[in-house]
Structures are given as structure tokens and as C-alpha cells.
Design a protein around this motif. Structure first.
Motif, PDB file in Angstrom:
ATOM      1  N   ALA A   1       0.841  -1.200   0.000  1.00 31.32           N
ATOM      2  CA  ALA A   1       0.000   0.000   0.000  1.00 31.32           C
ATOM      3  C   ALA A   1       0.874   1.247   0.000  1.00 31.32           C
ATOM      4  O   ALA A   1       2.021   1.220   0.446  1.00 31.32           O
ATOM      5  CB  ALA A   1      -0.936   0.014   1.204  1.00 31.32           C
ATOM      6  N   SER A   2       0.318   2.346  -0.489  1.00 31.82           N
ATOM      7  CA  SER A   2       1.019   3.632  -0.486  1.00 31.82           C
ATOM      8  C   SER A   2       1.004   4.247   0.904  1.00 31.82           C
ATOM      9  O   SER A   2       0.053   4.055   1.670  1.00 31.82           O
ATOM     10  CB  SER A   2       0.344   4.593  -1.464  1.00 31.82           C
ATOM     11  OG  SER A   2       0.279   4.043  -2.758  1.00 31.82           O
ATOM     12  N   LYS A   3       2.030   5.005   1.215  1.00 37.14           N
ATOM     13  CA  LYS A   3       2.155   5.647   2.531  1.00 37.14           C
ATOM     14  C   LYS A   3       0.941   6.496   2.883  1.00 37.14           C
ATOM     15  O   LYS A   3       0.427   6.453   4.005  1.00 37.14           O
ATOM     16  CB  LYS A   3       3.426   6.520   2.548  1.00 37.14           C
ATOM     17  CG  LYS A   3       3.626   7.276   3.862  1.00 37.14           C
ATOM     18  CD  LYS A   3       4.877   8.144   3.812  1.00 37.14           C
ATOM     19  CE  LYS A   3       5.046   8.918   5.112  1.00 37.14           C
ATOM     20  NZ  LYS A   3       6.282   9.750   5.081  1.00 37.14           N
ATOM     21  N   LEU A   4       0.449   7.282   1.917  1.00 42.42           N
ATOM     22  CA  LEU A   4      -0.683   8.173   2.198  1.00 42.42           C
ATOM     23  C   LEU A   4      -1.949   7.414   2.560  1.00 42.42           C
ATOM     24  O   LEU A   4      -2.821   7.935   3.236  1.00 42.42           O
ATOM     25  CB  LEU A   4      -0.955   9.083   0.990  1.00 42.42           C
ATOM     26  CG  LEU A   4       0.047  10.213   0.784  1.00 42.42           C
ATOM     27  CD1 LEU A   4      -0.280  10.989  -0.486  1.00 42.42           C
ATOM     28  CD2 LEU A   4       0.071  11.158   1.984  1.00 42.42           C
ATOM     29  N   LEU A   5      -2.062   6.162   2.111  1.00 42.38           N
ATOM     30  CA  LEU A   5      -3.236   5.361   2.454  1.00 42.38           C
ATOM     31  C   LEU A   5      -3.047   4.634   3.777  1.00 42.38           C
ATOM     32  O   LEU A   5      -3.975   4.016   4.281  1.00 42.38           O
ATOM     33  CB  LEU A   5      -3.550   4.364   1.336  1.00 42.38           C
ATOM     34  CG  LEU A   5      -3.778   4.979  -0.040  1.00 42.38           C
ATOM     35  CD1 LEU A   5      -4.324   3.938  -1.007  1.00 42.38           C
ATOM     36  CD2 LEU A   5      -4.720   6.162   0.029  1.00 42.38           C
ATOM     37  N   CYS A   6      -1.862   4.707   4.336  1.00 43.10           N
ATOM     38  CA  CYS A   6      -1.605   4.167   5.667  1.00 43.10           C
ATOM     39  C   CYS A   6      -1.546   5.304   6.677  1.00 43.10           C
ATOM     40  O   CYS A   6      -0.766   5.290   7.616  1.00 43.10           O
ATOM     41  CB  CYS A   6      -0.280   3.396   5.680  1.00 43.10           C
ATOM     42  SG  CYS A   6      -0.414   1.731   5.031  1.00 43.10           S
ATOM     43  N   SER A   7      -2.363   6.304   6.463  1.00 40.83           N
ATOM     44  CA  SER A   7      -2.324   7.501   7.295  1.00 40.83           C
ATOM     45  C   SER A   7      -3.183   7.347   8.534  1.00 40.83           C
ATOM     46  O   SER A   7      -4.323   6.909   8.468  1.00 40.83           O
ATOM     47  CB  SER A   7      -2.795   8.695   6.461  1.00 40.83           C
ATOM     48  OG  SER A   7      -3.381   9.671   7.267  1.00 40.83           O
ATOM     49  N   ALA A   8      -2.651   7.728   9.690  1.00 39.75           N
ATOM     50  CA  ALA A   8      -3.409   7.656  10.942  1.00 39.75           C
ATOM     51  C   ALA A   8      -4.633   8.565  10.910  1.00 39.75           C
ATOM     52  O   ALA A   8      -5.597   8.358  11.627  1.00 39.75           O
ATOM     53  CB  ALA A   8      -2.510   8.019  12.115  1.00 39.75           C
ATOM     54  N   THR A   9      -4.623   9.590  10.035  1.00 36.11           N
ATOM     55  CA  THR A   9      -5.747  10.511   9.952  1.00 36.11           C
ATOM     56  C   THR A   9      -7.018   9.792   9.546  1.00 36.11           C
ATOM     57  O   THR A   9      -8.119  10.160   9.950  1.00 36.11           O
ATOM     58  CB  THR A   9      -5.459  11.591   8.875  1.00 36.11           C
ATOM     59  OG1 THR A   9      -4.074  11.845   8.830  1.00 36.11           O
ATOM     60  CG2 THR A   9      -6.215  12.864   9.160  1.00 36.11           C
ATOM     61  N   GLN A  10      -6.864   8.755   8.722  1.00 36.42           N
ATOM     62  CA  GLN A  10      -8.036   8.041   8.214  1.00 36.42           C
ATOM     63  C   GLN A  10      -8.495   6.936   9.165  1.00 36.42           C
ATOM     64  O   GLN A  10      -9.561   6.372   8.994  1.00 36.42           O
ATOM     65  CB  GLN A  10      -7.702   7.390   6.860  1.00 36.42           C
ATOM     66  CG  GLN A  10      -7.104   8.337   5.839  1.00 36.42           C
ATOM     67  CD  GLN A  10      -8.100   9.356   5.347  1.00 36.42           C
ATOM     68  OE1 GLN A  10      -9.301   9.170   5.465  1.00 36.42           O
ATOM     69  NE2 GLN A  10      -7.605  10.456   4.808  1.00 36.42           N
TER      70      GLN A  10
ATOM     71  N   GLU B   1      -9.135  -4.327  12.281  1.00 37.15           N
ATOM     72  CA  GLU B   1      -7.845  -3.700  12.528  1.00 37.15           C
ATOM     73  C   GLU B   1      -6.940  -3.996  11.345  1.00 37.15           C
ATOM     74  O   GLU B   1      -6.790  -5.143  10.939  1.00 37.15           O
ATOM     75  CB  GLU B   1      -7.211  -4.234  13.810  1.00 37.15           C
ATOM     76  CG  GLU B   1      -5.890  -3.561  14.133  1.00 37.15           C
ATOM     77  CD  GLU B   1      -5.326  -4.032  15.466  1.00 37.15           C
ATOM     78  OE1 GLU B   1      -4.461  -4.920  15.419  1.00 37.15           O
ATOM     79  OE2 GLU B   1      -5.747  -3.529  16.512  1.00 37.15           O
ATOM     80  N   ILE B   2      -6.376  -2.952  10.775  1.00 40.85           N
ATOM     81  CA  ILE B   2      -5.538  -3.089   9.589  1.00 40.85           C
ATOM     82  C   ILE B   2      -4.144  -2.594   9.932  1.00 40.85           C
ATOM     83  O   ILE B   2      -3.985  -1.552  10.546  1.00 40.85           O
ATOM     84  CB  ILE B   2      -6.133  -2.280   8.424  1.00 40.85           C
ATOM     85  CG1 ILE B   2      -7.551  -2.760   8.147  1.00 40.85           C
ATOM     86  CG2 ILE B   2      -5.280  -2.422   7.177  1.00 40.85           C
ATOM     87  CD1 ILE B   2      -8.363  -1.819   7.320  1.00 40.85           C
ATOM     88  N   SER B   3      -3.140  -3.353   9.550  1.00 41.65           N
ATOM     89  CA  SER B   3      -1.764  -3.025   9.920  1.00 41.65           C
ATOM     90  C   SER B   3      -0.938  -2.623   8.721  1.00 41.65           C
ATOM     91  O   SER B   3      -1.062  -3.207   7.644  1.00 41.65           O
ATOM     92  CB  SER B   3      -1.102  -4.229  10.595  1.00 41.65           C
ATOM     93  OG  SER B   3      -1.814  -4.591  11.762  1.00 41.65           O
ATOM     94  N   CYS B   4      -0.091  -1.614   8.914  1.00 37.25           N
ATOM     95  CA  CYS B   4       0.862  -1.173   7.894  1.00 37.25           C
ATOM     96  C   CYS B   4       2.259  -1.201   8.495  1.00 37.25           C
ATOM     97  O   CYS B   4       2.428  -0.900   9.674  1.00 37.25           O
ATOM     98  CB  CYS B   4       0.555   0.254   7.454  1.00 37.25           C
ATOM     99  SG  CYS B   4      -1.044   0.478   6.657  1.00 37.25           S
ATOM    100  N   CYS B   5       3.250  -1.542   7.703  1.00 34.93           N
ATOM    101  CA  CYS B   5       4.632  -1.528   8.188  1.00 34.93           C
ATOM    102  C   CYS B   5       5.570  -1.234   7.028  1.00 34.93           C
ATOM    103  O   CYS B   5       5.182  -1.335   5.858  1.00 34.93           O
ATOM    104  CB  CYS B   5       4.996  -2.871   8.843  1.00 34.93           C
ATOM    105  SG  CYS B   5       4.860  -4.304   7.722  1.00 34.93           S
ATOM    106  N   GLN B   6       6.788  -0.829   7.354  1.00 43.83           N
ATOM    107  CA  GLN B   6       7.796  -0.530   6.339  1.00 43.83           C
ATOM    108  C   GLN B   6       8.910  -1.557   6.397  1.00 43.83           C
ATOM    109  O   GLN B   6       9.270  -2.042   7.461  1.00 43.83           O
ATOM    110  CB  GLN B   6       8.366   0.873   6.552  1.00 43.83           C
ATOM    111  CG  GLN B   6       7.454   1.995   6.091  1.00 43.83           C
ATOM    112  CD  GLN B   6       8.139   3.344   6.164  1.00 43.83           C
ATOM    113  OE1 GLN B   6       8.324   3.880   7.241  1.00 43.83           O
ATOM    114  NE2 GLN B   6       8.508   3.895   5.023  1.00 43.83           N
ATOM    115  N   GLY B   7       9.460  -1.877   5.237  1.00 43.93           N
ATOM    116  CA  GLY B   7      10.531  -2.867   5.154  1.00 43.93           C
ATOM    117  C   GLY B   7      10.055  -4.080   4.373  1.00 43.93           C
ATOM    118  O   GLY B   7       8.911  -4.512   4.510  1.00 43.93           O
TER     119      GLY B   7
END
Length: 208
Positions: free
Chosen positions: A155-164, A175-181
Motif C-alpha cells: 500500500a502507499s504511505k498516504l493510504l496508511c495515514s493515521a488521519t483516516q 484492525e488493519i496493519s501497515c509496516c515498512q521494510g
């Protein structure tokens, strides 16, 4: 004298009025007709949104919307689950009825070198080459027909935004999780909001 001029300048400044924007919310047929709408407050902009979903090279959905939006809803990016990919494009503007045109079609994207796991059936160890702006790995569990299904992908960073986060979790209840690496979604990771499914995306804007 300068102070008096400043006070008069502030008093005589034009008030910030809400914009009028075109609104076009798709119905069950998937089509919509433009109408004029006054935004709830001057904090809103006019926006046009396109949500396009693809699977196996074929287009599954191409939804157009127009309405009043907040600045943090003017996001673009994509979610790639391996078996399907959903791309958001946006066109936001801040003048009267400026959203007459549809949001642009997604541009062609190529693999960007990032790699995440995705689920192929019950196995979630297949390698997915992320594309375009997809720089995060994602993981979630959804309920369908009483069964739990794990979904993983990019997913793109902007769609992993805490604002949403609050709005979207209220809509999809997961609950949906995002991570980098690379391959960081082998297990659950830090929770964040994610624009994942077409129906919640449409609901997010229609509830504005």
C-alpha cells in the motif's frame, strides 16, 4: 494610526464563506449526475475522486465521485493485494464549482523494488512486487460469510495515514496493519488506517 489601519483592515476583510461544489455520488447503477452543493464550512474544498480496481489485467470497477472534501481526504495511492489492486486518484481545488471534471485516470505504474507477502488461498508466503508509490506492507483479517480471511499486500504511505484510521475502522470494523521494510507483514504489525475496500472508500466520502 498604524494600529487603527490594521483594525479597519481586519474588519473589512471578506468573510470566509463555504464553497459551492459539484456533487456526484454513484448509485446502484454506478452512474451519477452532477448537482450543486454548498459545503458544510469554509474548511472544505471541492473534490473529484476516482476509485479503479483491477484483477488479472482486467478492470473490475471504475467509480467516479464528486463532493465537498476536507484536505486530509485529498489522497492518492494504491492498495495491492496480489490478486487485485485498487488505485485512488484525486483532483481537489478551492474555488467555486471547480470540480467539474472527473479525477484523472491512474497512470501506468511499474515495480518499485519493494517486496511484501500476499495471500494466495490459505498461504500467505507468496512474494508481491510493490508498484508505483506502494512503500508499505499491509495485513488484515476480514469476515466473509462467517469465515475469517487474511489479506496481505502492498500500500502507499498516504493510504496508511493515521488521519483516516478512526473513520475507516468504524466502517469496516477491522484492525488493519501497515509496516515498512521488505516482507515486514509476515506477522501483525503496528496498526494504522488503510483505504482498503471500494465500498468503505465510497462511504468515507458520502458521509462527509
Amino acid at each position: 494610526m498604524h494600529l487603527l489601519a490594521l483594525v479597519f483592515g481586519i474588519v473589512l476583510l471578506p468573510a470566509a464563506y463555504p464553497l459551492k461544489c459539484y456533487e456526484c455520488l454513484p448509485g446502484s447503477s454506478g452512474t451519477c449526475t452532477d448537482t450543486e452543493k454548498e459545503c458544510p464550512s469554509s474548511s472544505y474544498q471541492c473534490g473529484a475522486l476516482r476509485i479503479a480496481s483491477y484483477a488479472g489485467g482486467s478492470e473490475l470497477a471504475n467509480v467516479h465521485m464528486k463532493t465537498c472534501v476536507m484536505a486530509d481526504q485529498c489522497v492518492e495511492g494504491s492498495v495491492n493485494l496480489g490478486i487485485s489492486r485498487t488505485v485512488l486518484t484525486n483532483k481537489c481545488c478551492a474555488s467555486e464549482l471547480c470540480n467539474a471534471q472527473h479525477a484523472p485516470a491512474p497512470s501506468k505504474s511499474n515495480p518499485n523494488g519493494k517486496k511484501c507477502y500476499f495471500c494466495n488461498g490459505q498461504e500467505c508466503t507468496a512474494t508481491l512486487n510493490c508498484q508505483g508509490s506502494e512503500d508499505h506492507c499491509i495485513s488484515t483479517t476480514v469476515s466473509s460469510g462467517g469465515a475469517q480471511t487474511v489479506l496481505k499486500g502492498c500500500a502507499s504511505k498516504l493510504l496508511c495515514s493515521a488521519t483516516q484510521n478512526a473513520q475507516l475502522q468504524a466502517l469496516i470494523g477491522q484492525e488493519i496493519s501497515c509496516c515498512q521494510g521488505d516482507y515486514c507483514n509476515s506477522a501483525s504489525s503496528t496498526s494504522a488506517g488503510l483505504l482498503l475496500l471500494v465500498a468503505p472508500l465510497v462511504s468515507l466520502f458520502t458521509l462527509s
